[in-house]
Write an enzyme that holds these catalytic residues in place. Structure first.
Site, PDB file in Angstrom:
ATOM      1  N   SER A 186       0.976  -1.131  -0.309  1.00 54.62           N
ATOM      2  CA  SER A 186      -0.309   0.005   0.016  1.00 54.62           C
ATOM      3  C   SER A 186       0.840   1.121  -0.030  1.00 54.62           C
ATOM      4  CB  SER A 186      -1.183   0.212   1.509  1.00 54.62           C
ATOM      5  OG  SER A 186      -2.201   0.950   0.852  1.00 54.62           O
ATOM      6  N   ASP A 298     -10.594  -3.966  -4.806  1.00 52.65           N
ATOM      7  CA  ASP A 298     -10.054  -2.881  -3.824  1.00 52.65           C
ATOM      8  C   ASP A 298      -9.972  -1.836  -4.904  1.00 52.65           C
ATOM      9  OD1 ASP A 298      -7.985  -1.690  -2.609  1.00 52.65           O
ATOM     10  OD2 ASP A 298      -6.537  -2.886  -3.384  1.00 52.65           O
ATOM     11  N   HIS A 328      -8.239  -5.253   0.229  1.00 52.51           N
ATOM     12  CA  HIS A 328      -7.131  -4.406  -0.447  1.00 52.51           C
ATOM     13  C   HIS A 328      -5.799  -4.965   1.295  1.00 52.51           C
ATOM     14  CE1 HIS A 328      -3.933  -1.172  -0.529  1.00 52.51           C
ATOM     15  NE2 HIS A 328      -4.316  -1.215   1.156  1.00 52.51           N
TER      16      HIS A 328
END
Length: 358
Positions: A186, A298, A328
């Site tokens: 991320s 996501d 995610h």
């Protein structure tokens, strides 16, 4: 009769039929009954972080050979950060077969996720330990400073300082400087993508052997302060997965306000620079090979796919895997989620391949 917790964040109808059943079950059991950090003010979150951030179905944490901590100075503003080094056991080193004659090992430098606002050295500990032992390499985990106390570009500049520190101290750390990889999940994936660009352009740094980008942020231009994204936004997943589990659009807005600020004129200037949006770099040629891992349900799905395409078009080697039906943070759920276990194996295999002797 067992009390049934109310589902504060039940799966949204727009995604429920597209989710992997196992992912949906784990989410509904652990996350759906809980309020998310982005549903309160930062002050409320900061007063009791454990209430809003907690492990879900974490994977194994195998014993490693040793763990060391280093404190390194950083600037702009002046301060210090902590770096954690995992070294494998002798048995793992022997099985991995990656140690050089002068007893150096390849190293992976990891940057945790959390929207540049949350997260710490514990975030990826299970993955770091597993990789350390399964690959037989060093893993270096970086605790960069976070927004809003340290907004953009501080997390990035801290991370760049950490990477250069690893190379500068490679001999004493027993790092094989010719076999260093970087990566993150991320926000950590965004950091790794930018560092790969910076490293390519720094003649003093040895060439990186891999950039591991997991559910990465690569383009920060299109997240609004409020409301939905514009229908013409170039990333379909912003629209299709606006109400995705764990990282809905509202959570992205919350992170970006704290990391990039709320002045949209200032933010526009920030986000049009590759240091915030690595997909906008002038060139993506001659970068370290990429291993990109994307969650299928996501808000960021389309970004990861687009970055793979940009790298490939520029001649940079890139592999892409989309984990269908996953939200995610799925990679952290390898204590129960089969596709997370698959992800850990995939990333381990990618690192082994990157570190093999010529």
């Amino acid at each position: 009769m067992e009390d049934v917790k109310p589902l504060i964040n039940a799966l949204h109808p727009s995604v429920v039929d597209r989710l992997d059943p196992q992912f949906a079950e784990i989410y509904t059991k652990y996350q759906a009954p809980k309020i998310r950090a982005d549903q309160v003010t930062y002050e409320e979150y900061n007063a009791d972080r454990s209430k809003y951030t907690f492990p879900i179905a974490p994977g194994p944490c195998p014993e490693v050979g040793c763990i060391e901590f280093f404190t390194i100075p950083v600037s702009d503003p002046a301060g210090e950060i902590t770096i954690q080094l995992f070294a494998p056991t002798e048995d793992a080193i022997s099985k991995g077969g990656l140690r050089t004659k002068d007893r150096q090992l390849p190293a992976h430098v990891n940057y945790h996720g959390g929207g540049f606002v949350i997260g710490n050295l514990k975030s990826d500990e299970s993955w770091c330990r597993q990789v350390c032992q399964d690959v037989g390499c060093l893993v270096i985990n970086v605790d960069y400073r976070l927004a809003p106390e340290f907004p953009h570009p501080v997390p990035l500049t801290n991370s760049w300082t950490a990477l250069k520190w690893v190379f500068d101290h490679a001999r004493e750390l027993r790092v094989d400087a010719s076999r260093v990889s970087i990566g993150g999940l991320s926000a950590g994936g965004q950091i790794a993508a930018v560092l790969a660009l910076l490293a390519r352009d720094d003649p003093e740094l040895p060439k990186l052997v891999l950039q591991m980008l997991v559910v990465p942020v690569v383009d920060t231009r299109f997240i609004p302060l409020e409301g939905s994204c514009h229908p013409d936004v170039p990333y379909e997943s912003y629209i299709k997965n606006e109400f995705a589990p764990c990282l809905p659009l509202n959570r992205l807005r919350w992170f970006y306000k704290l990391w990039l600020g709320t002045d949209m004129k200032v933010r526009k200037k920030i986000t049009e620079n590759f240091r915030a949006s690595p997909i906008l770099a002038a060139s993506h040629a001659n970068l370290a090979p990429a291993s990109i891992h994307v969650a299928g349900v996501d808000t960021l799905t389309s970004e990861g796919i687009a970055y793979h395409e940009v790298l490939t078009k520029a001649g940079t080697s890139s592999t892409l895997k989309v984990y269908k039906g996953c939200g995610h943070p799925f990679g952290h759920w390898d204590g129960q989620l089969d596709k997370a276990k698959e992800y850990v194996q995939d990333t381990t295999t990618a690192l082994k391949k990157a570190y093999k002797h010529d």
